[in-house]
Design an enzyme around this catalytic site. Structure first.
Site, PDB file in Angstrom:
ATOM      1  N   GLN A  10       0.828  -1.196   0.000  1.00  0.00           N
ATOM      2  CA  GLN A  10       0.000   0.000   0.000  1.00  0.00           C
ATOM      3  C   GLN A  10       0.868   1.254   0.000  1.00  0.00           C
ATOM      4  O   GLN A  10       1.886   1.316   0.684  1.00  0.00           O
ATOM      5  CB  GLN A  10      -0.897  -0.025   1.237  1.00  0.00           C
ATOM      6  CG  GLN A  10      -2.015   0.986   1.216  1.00  0.00           C
ATOM      7  CD  GLN A  10      -3.035   0.698   2.315  1.00  0.00           C
ATOM      8  OE1 GLN A  10      -3.077  -0.403   2.855  1.00  0.00           O
ATOM      9  NE2 GLN A  10      -3.857   1.671   2.632  1.00  0.00           N
ATOM     10  N   SER A  91       4.792  -5.846   3.248  1.00  0.00           N
ATOM     11  CA  SER A  91       3.491  -5.768   3.913  1.00  0.00           C
ATOM     12  C   SER A  91       2.413  -6.429   3.051  1.00  0.00           C
ATOM     13  O   SER A  91       2.462  -7.630   2.810  1.00  0.00           O
ATOM     14  CB  SER A  91       3.163  -4.302   4.230  1.00  0.00           C
ATOM     15  OG  SER A  91       2.004  -4.193   5.001  1.00  0.00           O
ATOM     16  N   LEU A  92       1.452  -5.653   2.573  1.00  0.00           N
ATOM     17  CA  LEU A  92       0.401  -6.183   1.705  1.00  0.00           C
ATOM     18  C   LEU A  92       0.976  -6.954   0.526  1.00  0.00           C
ATOM     19  O   LEU A  92       0.387  -7.948   0.057  1.00  0.00           O
ATOM     20  CB  LEU A  92      -0.458  -5.019   1.201  1.00  0.00           C
ATOM     21  CG  LEU A  92      -1.435  -5.317   0.063  1.00  0.00           C
ATOM     22  CD1 LEU A  92      -2.547  -6.230   0.538  1.00  0.00           C
ATOM     23  CD2 LEU A  92      -1.984  -4.018  -0.506  1.00  0.00           C
ATOM     24  N   ARG A 116      -8.993  -7.770   4.960  1.00  0.00           N
ATOM     25  CA  ARG A 116      -7.869  -7.235   5.742  1.00  0.00           C
ATOM     26  C   ARG A 116      -7.917  -5.717   5.800  1.00  0.00           C
ATOM     27  O   ARG A 116      -7.749  -5.112   6.863  1.00  0.00           O
ATOM     28  CB  ARG A 116      -6.556  -7.710   5.110  1.00  0.00           C
ATOM     29  CG  ARG A 116      -5.267  -7.227   5.783  1.00  0.00           C
ATOM     30  CD  ARG A 116      -4.078  -7.768   4.984  1.00  0.00           C
ATOM     31  NE  ARG A 116      -2.769  -7.473   5.575  1.00  0.00           N
ATOM     32  CZ  ARG A 116      -2.023  -6.425   5.272  1.00  0.00           C
ATOM     33  NH1 ARG A 116      -2.470  -5.524   4.383  1.00  0.00           N
ATOM     34  NH2 ARG A 116      -0.827  -6.252   5.836  1.00  0.00           N
ATOM     35  N   HIS A 203       1.002  -2.520  11.519  1.00  0.00           N
ATOM     36  CA  HIS A 203       2.235  -3.153  12.032  1.00  0.00           C
ATOM     37  C   HIS A 203       2.590  -2.740  13.441  1.00  0.00           C
ATOM     38  O   HIS A 203       3.752  -2.815  13.836  1.00  0.00           O
ATOM     39  CB  HIS A 203       3.420  -2.914  11.083  1.00  0.00           C
ATOM     40  CG  HIS A 203       3.158  -3.366   9.681  1.00  0.00           C
ATOM     41  ND1 HIS A 203       2.838  -4.675   9.382  1.00  0.00           N
ATOM     42  CD2 HIS A 203       3.138  -2.702   8.500  1.00  0.00           C
ATOM     43  CE1 HIS A 203       2.636  -4.785   8.077  1.00  0.00           C
ATOM     44  NE2 HIS A 203       2.807  -3.604   7.521  1.00  0.00           N
ATOM     45  N   GLN A 252       1.936 -10.411  10.915  1.00  0.00           N
ATOM     46  CA  GLN A 252       2.401  -9.256  10.137  1.00  0.00           C
ATOM     47  C   GLN A 252       1.654  -7.981  10.515  1.00  0.00           C
ATOM     48  O   GLN A 252       2.213  -6.885  10.464  1.00  0.00           O
ATOM     49  CB  GLN A 252       2.217  -9.569   8.650  1.00  0.00           C
ATOM     50  CG  GLN A 252       2.787  -8.543   7.700  1.00  0.00           C
ATOM     51  CD  GLN A 252       2.086  -8.572   6.367  1.00  0.00           C
ATOM     52  OE1 GLN A 252       0.918  -8.209   6.262  1.00  0.00           O
ATOM     53  NE2 GLN A 252       2.781  -9.027   5.348  1.00  0.00           N
TER      54      GLN A 252
END
Length: 314
Positions: A10, A91-92, A116, A203, A252
């Site tokens: 993102q 991440s994503l 999510r 996070h 995560q």
């Protein structure tokens, strides 16, 4: 040449992204059509026409970036590009990595990341959380500042959440605590300390309410052993067991993205080239700082895809 694909997350989205590649490669439109069918709205129209405010809503950004990464990967594969020896995602981007490693069907991933994004947004009311980028301080100094502020402003919390490159760290937490970190970072000589235009403090512990909800979604998500190793953000490990992959994905949400260590792990495993498939060149810039000795490229339009194909085939 052992190639590692690293998928962006993102923040790399923009209205009009991948338009050039979509005009040249039909698989881009096909991938977004598949995602749209799962989502119940026209994702490609949103990506192509905006508005940007709508695209930047977390629960829409996440499937858009997933589809973008997978679309570029599919275009690469269809053009005869060599398969990577290993993959990772920021991440994503880890979901894109799992799809392209054969560990998760694309449709399942679309459903998972849409949920999510919604869970993340709902975990922290608008205005309560904040995110900021710090440049010019080492990792230990940023962690020290976050620890001091969390103690000073308890029960407010802030922590280092993205270790993106040497001297480039992102912090997240309660908005007031983030602002206090910015003050202290400037006092300690940070070259730059700025709030980022994101309301979801991902996070960090503020995402805890989203963890259990994501666990429920992932429990019904088809996950299998990947065909190539996927280095996970949460623990820097690669997992074949679906239960371990699910656990890495839920961890995560509340653990930092250790991107410098992720790239170093890819290099230690033999990667000599890092390729970023998706819009923008965010990771490519980080890679040049982390591993300037490796071959580094991004795949974001027809010209860059063709150039990378030519270089690797040559």
């Amino acid at each position: 040449m052992p190639v590692a694909f690293t998928f962006p997350g993102q923040g790399s989205q923009s209205v009009g992204m991948l338009s050039d590649l979509a005009a040249a490669r039909s698989v881009v439109g096909e991938t977004f059509a598949e995602a749209s069918e799962m989502l119940g709205y026209d994702l490609w129209a949103l990506v192509s026409e905006g508005p940007a405010e709508r695209l930047n809503e977390t629960e829409r950004t996440q499937p858009a970036m997933l589809a973008a990464g997978v679309a570029v990967w599919r275009a690469w594969h269809a053009a005869g590009g060599p398969a990577p020896a290993m993959v990772a995602g920021h991440s994503l981007g880890e979901y894109s990595a799992l799809v392209c490693a054969g560990a998760m069907p694309f449709r399942d991933a679309v459903r998972a990341v849409a949920a999510r994004g919604r869970f993340m947004q709902e975990a922290v009311p608008l205005g309560v959380g904040g995110i900021a980028a710090l440049l010019g301080l080492d990792d230990a100094a940023v962690v020290e500042v976050c620890t001091a502020v969390s103690a000073e402003l308890a029960p407010q919390h802030v922590s280092a959440v993205n270790f993106n490159a040497p001297g480039q760290v992102v912090v997240a937490g309660h908005a007031g605590a983030v602002d206090r970190v910015l003050e202290m970072a400037r006092e300690r000589g940070a070259r730059r300390a700025v709030r980022l235009p994101m309301s979801v403090p991902v996070h960090c512990v503020l995402m805890t309410p989203a963890v259990e909800r994501l666990e429920e979604v992932l429990a019904t998500t088809d996950i299998r052993a990947p065909a190539v190793p996927v280095v996970h953000n949460a623990d820097l490990e690669s997992h074949d067991d679906p239960a371990a992959i699910r656990q890495a994905l839920t961890r995560q949400l509340v653990r930092p993205v250790r991107w410098v260590e992720t790239v170093e792990r890819l290099r230690a495993r033999g990667a000599t080239a890092l390729i970023e498939p998706g819009p923008g060149r965010t990771l490519t810039g980080l890679h040049r700082r982390i591993a300037p000795d490796l071959e580094i490229a991004s795949l974001h339009d027809e010209a860059s895809l063709s150039a990378a194909l030519e270089k690797l085939e040559g």
